[in-house]
Scaffold this motif. Structure first.
Motif, mmCIF file in Angstrom:
data_model
loop_
_atom_site.group_PDB
_atom_site.id
_atom_site.type_symbol
_atom_site.label_atom_id
_atom_site.label_comp_id
_atom_site.label_asym_id
_atom_site.label_seq_id
_atom_site.Cartn_x
_atom_site.Cartn_y
_atom_site.Cartn_z
ATOM 1 N N GLU A 1 -2.496 7.889 -22.235
ATOM 2 C CA GLU A 1 -2.298 8.666 -23.272
ATOM 3 C C GLU A 1 -0.918 8.633 -23.996
ATOM 4 O O GLU A 1 -1.061 8.706 -25.328
ATOM 5 N N VAL A 2 0.160 8.135 -23.434
ATOM 6 C CA VAL A 2 1.372 7.732 -24.114
ATOM 7 C C VAL A 2 1.216 6.443 -25.220
ATOM 8 O O VAL A 2 1.390 6.490 -26.237
ATOM 9 N N LYS B 1 -1.905 5.559 -26.271
ATOM 10 C CA LYS B 1 -2.529 6.175 -27.301
ATOM 11 C C LYS B 1 -1.894 6.950 -28.508
ATOM 12 O O LYS B 1 -2.055 6.652 -29.818
ATOM 13 N N GLN B 2 -0.999 7.785 -28.122
ATOM 14 C CA GLN B 2 -0.203 8.328 -29.024
ATOM 15 C C GLN B 2 0.714 7.642 -29.890
ATOM 16 O O GLN B 2 0.837 7.684 -31.121
ATOM 17 N N GLY B 3 1.399 6.526 -28.999
ATOM 18 C CA GLY B 3 2.057 5.426 -29.861
ATOM 19 C C GLY B 3 1.227 4.709 -31.002
ATOM 20 O O GLY B 3 1.848 4.384 -32.002
ATOM 21 N N GLU C 1 -1.296 5.690 -32.549
ATOM 22 C CA GLU C 1 -1.601 6.841 -33.520
ATOM 23 C C GLU C 1 -0.291 6.858 -34.434
ATOM 24 O O GLU C 1 -0.556 6.890 -35.598
ATOM 25 N N GLU C 2 0.707 7.049 -33.913
ATOM 26 C CA GLU C 2 1.964 7.093 -34.720
ATOM 27 C C GLU C 2 2.284 5.843 -35.528
ATOM 28 O O GLU C 2 2.694 5.876 -36.380
#
Length: 68
Positions: A18-19, A21-23, A25-26
């Protein structure tokens, strides 16, 4: 999921996936996670997928950030 998505990362750690994935997307790279774990036992894997056109950028992001 259609054939335009490709796996860039696999882990047994849901949080790590999840981390990442967030990175991604950012960084402007659309990403999704697919949890293939048996939830009661956390056995299995979590997959991070990106669009085929973003594969090289995603791998570059993973290497630059030393994600294992």
């Amino acid at each position: 999921m259609n054939e335009n998505w490709i796996k860039v990362y696999t882990s047994s750690d849901v949080f790590a996936a999840e981390v990442l994935k967030q990175g991604l997307e950012e960084a402007g790279i659309p990403a999704v996670t697919i949890n293939k774990q048996i939830s009661a036992y956390n056995i299995g894997e979590v997959v991070v997928m990106v669009n085929k056109s973003d594969f090289d950028k995603a791998i570059e992001y993973i290497v630059q950030n030393e994600i294992e």
